[in-house]
Design an enzyme around this catalytic site. Structure first.
Site, mmCIF file in Angstrom:
data_model
loop_
_atom_site.group_PDB
_atom_site.id
_atom_site.type_symbol
_atom_site.label_atom_id
_atom_site.label_comp_id
_atom_site.label_asym_id
_atom_site.label_seq_id
_atom_site.Cartn_x
_atom_site.Cartn_y
_atom_site.Cartn_z
ATOM 1 N N SER A 1 -33.627 -7.925 -15.584
ATOM 2 C CA SER A 1 -33.817 -6.667 -14.870
ATOM 3 C C SER A 1 -33.216 -5.529 -15.678
ATOM 4 C CB SER A 1 -33.129 -6.733 -13.500
ATOM 5 O OG SER A 1 -33.045 -5.463 -12.893
ATOM 6 N N TYR B 1 -26.502 -7.901 -7.268
ATOM 7 C CA TYR B 1 -27.774 -8.175 -7.945
ATOM 8 C C TYR B 1 -27.655 -7.800 -9.414
ATOM 9 C CZ TYR B 1 -32.710 -7.964 -9.183
ATOM 10 O OH TYR B 1 -33.923 -8.153 -9.790
#
Length: 254
Positions: free
Chosen positions: A135, A148
């Site tokens: 990500s 996250y």
């Protein structure tokens, strides 16, 4: 030898888009996801391709699924795509600790479980590869998605280390680093971090699937996705840490 790809988190979003793309291009596709109903529906759409319900945090399930899929292909696996993951936007202190733990278990240990169990099959396959779902939040810690973001930092380090370590076995390891993607994982959130409002959601799942396809023939370890994030990524490689911190402070300002 048939080209084989095994995809976790395959029932929707990026995983499903990747399954459709590779199936259309003649690969033997294996589908894994905890959502058995959606998984069965996708399998039917793709000609009844092999699928199994799977919790990536359950090591016995992981080993069993890999053994079953690879047994159908002479004990080989060309590509493992670790796509399963979960996300929770919100202020760190407002999210229950059990949710933080679940994010780390699925996003980090799930990848570790799958990759470890896949080793023997990958080693037995020419030009084998692991692609992990990273990500843009693995570039600099993102407020309102701290856990996250931490999980994607872990994936980035795991990918870099294992790509070097497994070179002796002829196995490449890489990750994809997209910013926000229009998937159910993002659209189902009830909290919008400032970074999402500033950067927007400008990518579709099919664009990430195409990045997986491009990575198959690449030796790059990291693949930033979208022009916007590519510029941020390469700027981050040459700019001092304080500059990256100032950029993130601005992006996350309410």
């Amino acid at each position: 030898m048939n080209n084989t790809i095994l995809i976790t988190g395959a029932a929707s979003g990026i995983g499903a888009a990747t399954a459709r793309l590779f199936y259309a291009r003649g690969w033997q596709v294996g589908l894994l996801d905890i959502n058995s109903e959606a998984l069965a529906s996708l399998s039917a759409e793709l000609g009844g391709c092999w699928h199994r319900q799977l919790d990536v945090t359950d090591i016995d399930q992981v080993k069993g699924a890999l053994a079953e899929f690879c047994a159908r292909h002479n004990g080989q696996l060309r590509l493992l795509f670790n796509c399963a993951g979960i996300l929770r936007f919100g202020y760190f202190e407002d999210i229950e600790q059990v949710e933080h733990l679940r994010i780390m278990q699925i996003n980090v240990m799930g990848v570790c479980n799958m990759t470890h169990a896949a080793f023997g099959y990958l080693k037995a396959t020419h030009n084998a590869q692991v692609i992990n779902m990273g990500s843009a939040s693995g570039l600099y810690g993102v407020p309102e998605m701290a856990t996250y973001s931490a999980s994607k930092f872990a994936i980035r380090g795991f990918t870099e280390a294992l790509d070097l370590e497994w070179a002796r076995h002829g196995i490449r390891v890489a990750d994809l680093m997209p910013p926000f993607v229009n998937t159910p994982m993002v659209s189902s959130q009830h909290h919008a971090p400032a970074t999402l409002s500033r950067l927007g959601v400008n990518l579709e799942a099919v664009e990430i699937a195409k990045a997986v396809w491009q990575q198959v023939d690449s030796t790059a370890v990291h693949r930033p996705v979208s022009l916007q994030f590519k510029l941020m990524y390469w700027a981050g490689q040459i700019s001092p840490a304080w500059m990256s911190r100032l950029t993130m402070r601005w992006l996350s300002r309410k």
